[in-house]
Design a protein around this motif. Structure first.
Motif, short mmCIF file in Angstrom:
data_model
loop_
_atom_site.label_atom_id
_atom_site.label_comp_id
_atom_site.label_asym_id
_atom_site.label_seq_id
_atom_site.Cartn_x
_atom_site.Cartn_y
_atom_site.Cartn_z
N ILE A 110 13.65 -25.90 19.51
CA ILE A 110 12.23 -25.55 19.42
C ILE A 110 12.03 -24.05 19.46
O ILE A 110 11.23 -23.48 18.68
CB ILE A 110 11.44 -26.26 20.55
N GLU A 111 12.77 -23.36 20.34
CA GLU A 111 12.65 -21.91 20.42
C GLU A 111 13.10 -21.25 19.12
O GLU A 111 12.46 -20.32 18.62
CB GLU A 111 13.48 -21.38 21.60
N HIS A 112 14.21 -21.76 18.58
CA HIS A 112 14.69 -21.20 17.30
C HIS A 112 13.67 -21.43 16.19
O HIS A 112 13.42 -20.54 15.35
CB HIS A 112 16.02 -21.84 16.90
N LEU A 113 13.08 -22.61 16.18
CA LEU A 113 12.07 -22.89 15.17
C LEU A 113 10.86 -21.98 15.32
O LEU A 113 10.28 -21.52 14.33
CB LEU A 113 11.64 -24.36 15.24
N LYS A 114 10.46 -21.70 16.55
CA LYS A 114 9.34 -20.77 16.77
C LYS A 114 9.68 -19.37 16.26
O LYS A 114 8.84 -18.71 15.63
CB LYS A 114 9.00 -20.71 18.26
N ASP A 115 10.92 -18.92 16.53
CA ASP A 115 11.34 -17.61 16.02
C ASP A 115 11.33 -17.58 14.49
O ASP A 115 10.88 -16.60 13.87
CB ASP A 115 12.74 -17.27 16.54
N ASP A 116 11.82 -18.67 13.90
CA ASP A 116 11.80 -18.74 12.42
C ASP A 116 10.39 -18.70 11.88
O ASP A 116 10.10 -18.05 10.86
CB ASP A 116 12.51 -20.00 11.95
N ILE A 117 9.47 -19.42 12.55
CA ILE A 117 8.06 -19.42 12.11
C ILE A 117 7.48 -18.02 12.18
O ILE A 117 6.79 -17.56 11.24
CB ILE A 117 7.25 -20.42 12.95
N ASP A 118 7.75 -17.31 13.29
CA ASP A 118 7.24 -15.93 13.40
C ASP A 118 7.82 -15.04 12.31
O ASP A 118 7.11 -14.22 11.71
CB ASP A 118 7.59 -15.35 14.79
N THR A 126 20.64 -32.97 26.50
CA THR A 126 19.88 -33.23 25.27
C THR A 126 18.54 -32.52 25.29
O THR A 126 18.10 -31.93 24.28
CB THR A 126 19.67 -34.74 25.10
N LEU A 127 17.86 -32.57 26.43
CA LEU A 127 16.58 -31.87 26.53
C LEU A 127 16.76 -30.36 26.34
O LEU A 127 15.94 -29.69 25.70
CB LEU A 127 15.95 -32.16 27.90
N TYR A 128 17.84 -29.82 26.90
CA TYR A 128 18.09 -28.37 26.76
C TYR A 128 18.34 -28.00 25.30
O TYR A 128 17.83 -26.98 24.80
CB TYR A 128 19.29 -27.99 27.63
N LYS A 129 19.12 -28.84 24.60
CA LYS A 129 19.36 -28.56 23.17
C LYS A 129 18.07 -28.63 22.36
O LYS A 129 17.81 -27.79 21.49
CB LYS A 129 20.36 -29.57 22.62
N GLN A 130 17.25 -29.64 22.66
CA GLN A 130 15.98 -29.74 21.94
C GLN A 130 15.08 -28.54 22.21
O GLN A 130 14.41 -28.03 21.31
CB GLN A 130 15.28 -31.04 22.34
N GLN A 131 15.09 -28.08 23.46
CA GLN A 131 14.29 -26.91 23.80
C GLN A 131 14.80 -25.67 23.06
O GLN A 131 14.01 -24.85 22.56
CB GLN A 131 14.33 -26.68 25.31
N GLU A 132 16.11 -25.54 22.98
CA GLU A 132 16.66 -24.41 22.22
C GLU A 132 16.28 -24.49 20.74
O GLU A 132 15.92 -23.48 20.11
CB GLU A 132 18.19 -24.40 22.35
#
Length: 859
Positions: free
Chosen positions: A397-405, A389-395
């Protein structure tokens, strides 16, 4: 040079595929050309960037951007996000440079028009002070001349990469590439043979000279120098030894050679397909040649006729086969349509089932979670977060950061694009405004010249009796041509529709239906009306930008109407057409209390009972506003409305009933207010609120009083003119009585008349005195130059129609004639009414004494 490989989205029906294309920017035309390969000589197409806008959307994928033109949307894809941003920035800069060099005004100006025209130029600075998107470093591996030497990024097979929309261009490029390959491999080489190849051309100097010679002849484009170099480097053979020498490991060398073999194999497949197409075209041409040869070598006419018949039979056969195929095609299309509809229904059904399945799964998951919560220990629930679950949440978060950029980059680029497009639009708008002003000035000057020309013709017309017969005939012909010529015709042909209303306000009828050039029976009056129409048009054009536009803006800014000094000033200046109806309704409703259903009750009464004034009303209806298209014919749609308004008023005010002149007042109210009941209450407002009592009674005593009051004001304000009238025994009341009775209707041109009515409805009858004095002041010098009583009367009968400058007349009425207090007007009316009543009483006594004396004398 801005060039490089991009993937272009091709759409063929429901199929969408990405095809690799070589893009090259043409700075002379601001076009983005695209080719299948670097070696091609003819482009497959071009994108016009002059009117294009750019956009990049995150949801389309990484490196995908759009170029939107008025006719089409091109979807392109770069190899990376950096390459995409670089292309967008460079295209913006190139488009701005092209617009900046192409859209400037030529440095020409007319000396007499320089004061009216302001030429607006584009800004010359290219770099904005606002740094929306920082410059991106050039990706040399994907953009520029160096990219031409690298292998093309193939997202599909070589055959799929061929453009089926441009077969002739593909054939030309293939022939050119084949010729180039023959020169590269030697005269004995085979296009489809890979057994032998050379690393370098035998005579590079000769080939360079040949290329330069082709450029000098002008048969090939300037880009061929570096295109050929890129093709030479991209062919795989010239740089092969160097590439192999760099690879120290034999396995690496083998892999490089295998990659080269695969690339060349794909290229050969595509070349073979095109050669097959060429063979088919060649066979068709040879058959046509054989048929032509047989026709030419035929011995007699019978043989030739037989050949022609054979061809006709073949054509008939082919036509029938074509019709059969067309029918089969239509049947297949119908079947395909039915299948598509069936597929669409199945898709909808599947979608519905999937939604139901998804809903069921959600219910199952919810129930499962609820049951797990009920069965598990509350203390254990806090520790159920697993590593997965933590790994999925981290992924996430990373996707959301890419989308924000990505959204940040998109926002920055769109801000830059909006800013540049706004600047271009502003510059174009200012240019259009400057051109419009120039056209207005030219149009006003043209009207002045036409007016002067007609004035000269009028002067010549007066001198016709003293001219020779040939000259007199010429003058009469010129006058006839001038009277028949339409003022608006040439201007409307030369201008687009959106500028016609601004530059050509004069037409056969104005916005209220009045004729701009009245059709008088006297030819001299027709010529004067033509001159006046041109002068009015010239004044309107000149005052449009300086006076009318600011005045219209002030009216647009007014919300709810309320009495004020500012509103009074605006009404005196004239109410714009789009606001006049609203303001008149407000003025009438403010002074007259509308009784509900009162007008309808009066109409019912007029239908049930015939009024004594009904016959006189019917006689006056055809004589109402004969120069207006809404009343000029007995079948006009406003005639029945006018009849009902006058009959309703005759029942509403039995004391007056009907008086000649009320028909014109009601007609003007109908033209502006359009509604019958509103026009009725406007007539009530004028007769019962604005004008004094007994103004429209049988004796019209107040109307006679106003004529005496006006003569007093005329002697005070214009003493020279009064003395001139007394010298030639001119009674101005013969002219002005009708002005006061109908508030200048049929005396002034419609534009000036309605401005007088604007102030008259708001301020009252004092406005009529102001404008009557202003009319004499406007034409004072002309009247003083006439020294014959008959000519003075003739001039006074039509001189109101010669007033062309409504602004000047308004300034005289409300500024030059001040002070003009209402208290003084009331005192003068009271004084002259007493005098007139005493005179009428004395006349009645004299009449009674005379009747008594005749009775005493007997028959």
């Amino acid at each position: 040079k801005l060039c490089g490989f991009l993937n272009k989205l091709g759409v063929k029906g429901p199929i969408k595929t990405w095809k690799s294309r070589w893009f090259f920017y043409d700075e002379n035309k601001c076009h983005l050309l695209y080719y299948r390969t670097v070696q091609d000589i003819n482009p497959l197409g071009s994108i016009d960037l002059f009117n294009a806008s750019f956009d990049c959307k995150v949801e389309n994928g990484e490196g995908v951007f759009e170029i939107r033109t008025p006719s089409r949307v091109f979807t392109l894809k770069a190899i990376s996000k950096q390459a995409m941003v670089y292309w967008l920035q460079q295209l913006q800069v190139r488009r701005w440079e092209f617009c900046n060099t192409q859209s400037k005004f030529p440095p020409k100006s007319n000396g007499s028009l320089s004061s009216f025209c302001v030429l607006v130029c584009f800004y010359t600075d290219v770099v904005d002070s606002e740094d929306f998107l920082p410059p991106v470093k050039t990706p040399t591996e994907a953009v520029g001349l160096k990219a031409a030497s690298l292998p093309a990024p193939q997202s599909s097979t070589a055959l799929q990469n061929i453009s089926l929309k441009h077969p002739w261009t593909e054939i030309q490029n293939t022939v050119y590439n084949i010729c180039g390959s023959k020169q590269l491999w030697g005269n004995n080489g085979n296009v489809f043979s890979f057994s032998e190849f050379q690393e370098h051309p035998e005579n590079p100097d000769e080939e360079r000279e040949a290329e330069e010679g082709i450029l000098e002849d002008g048969k090939m484009e300037p880009r061929l120098n570096w295109v050929r170099k890129a093709r030479w480097m991209n062919s795989g053979f010239p740089g092969l030894p160097e590439e192999l020498s760099r690879e120290r490991n034999p396995m690496d060398k083998v892999s490089v050679l295998q990659q080269q073999i695969l690339t060349l194999t794909e290229e050969v497949k595509s070349q073979k397909e095109l050669v097959k197409l060429l063979h088919k075209a060649l066979e068709a041409a040879q058959q046509e040649k054989r048929a032509s040869s047989m026709y030419l070598t035929a011995a007699g006419d019978k043989d030739r006729l037989e050949l022609v018949r054979h061809k006709v039979r073949q054509i008939t056969d082919l036509t029938s086969r074509l019709e059969t195929l067309e029918r089969e095609k239509k049947e297949l299309e119908q079947i395909l349509t039915l299948r598509d509809s069936h597929i669409q229904e199945l898709k909808e059904h599947v979608q519905l089932l999937m939604e139901k399945n998804h809903a069921k799964q959600e219910v199952i998951m919810a129930l499962t979670e609820q049951m797990a919560q009920e069965l598990s220990d509350p203390l254990q629930e806090a520790n159920t977060i697993t590593a997965e679950t933590l790994y999925k949440q981290q992924e996430e978060i990373e996707h959301l950061k890419d989308d924000i950029d990505a959204y940040k980059i998109q926002n920055q680029f769109l801000n830059s694009e909006i800013h540049q497009v706004t600047r271009l639009w502003t510059s174009v708008s200012e240019n259009a405004k400057a051109l419009l002003m120039k056209c207005v000035c030219l149009q006003a000057r043209n009207c002045q010249m036409e007016s002067k020309y007609l004035t000269v013709l009028r002067k010549l017309q007066e001198a016709v009796p003293g001219l020779p017969s040939s000259y007199a005939e010429l003058v009469r012909n010129l006058i006839q041509e001038a009277l028949q010529w339409d003022v608006k015709e040439e201007a409307e042909e030369a201008l687009p529709f959106e500028l016609t209303s601004a530059l050509c306000p004069s037409s056969e009828y104005d916005e209220y239906g009045f004729m701009t050039v009245p059709d008088y029976e006297v030819e001299d009056w027709k010529l004067l009306a033509k001159i006046q129409a041109l002068e009015i048009k010239s004044n309107n054009l000149r005052s449009q930008e300086v006076v009318e536009k600011p005045l219209r803006d002030r009216w647009n800014s007014i919300g709810e109407l309320s009495p004020s000094a500012e509103l009074k000033s605006l009404i005196r200046s004239g109410i714009p057409v789009e606001h006049r109806q609203r303001v008149w309704r407000w003025i009438v409703s403010r002074r007259c209390s509308h009784l509900p259903d009162h007008y309808q009750r009066l109409l019912r009464q007029s239908k049930s009972t015939k009024h004594p004034a009904c016959q006189q009303i019917e006689l006056d209806l055809p004589r109402t506003l004969t120069n207006n298209k809404h009343f000029s014919s007995p079948t006009s749609h406003l005639i029945p409305k006018l009849r009902r308004v006058l009959l309703a008023f005759s029942w509403h005010n039995p004391t007056i009933g009907y008086c000649q002149g009320l028909n014109r007042l009601a007609a003007i109210a109908l033209l502006v207010l359009e509604d019958e009941e509103s026009a009725f209450w406007c007539l009530v407002h004028i007769v019962e609120k604005l004008m004094p009592a007994d103004y429209y009674s049988d004796t019209m005593i107040t109307s006679q009083v106003d004529q005496r009051v006006f003569k007093d004001f005329l002697s005070e304000k214009l003493p020279r003119l009064t003395a001139h009238f007394e010298q030639y025994q001119i009674d101005v009341s013969l002219i002005t009585f009708n002005w006061f009775l109908v508030a200048f209707v049929d005396s002034l041109v419609s534009d000036i008349l309605l401005r007088v009515w604007d102030a008259f409805l708001y301020e009252g009858s004092k406005v009529i005195f102001r404008y009557a004095l202003a009319i004499f002041k406007y034409n004072e010098e002309e009247i003083l130059r006439i020294h014959d009583s008959v000519e003075i009367y003739q001039y006074l009968h039509f001189f109101t129609r010669m007033i062309t400058d409504g602004r000047k007349l308004m300034n005289i009425a409300f500024n030059d004639l001040n002070p003009f207090p209402m208290k003084m007007l009331r005192n003068r009316r009271s004084m002259h009414r007493e005098e007139l009543e005493a005179e009428l009483c004395e006349l009645e006594q004299i009449k009674a004494a005379y009747v008594k004396e005749r009775a005493e004398q007997g028959p």
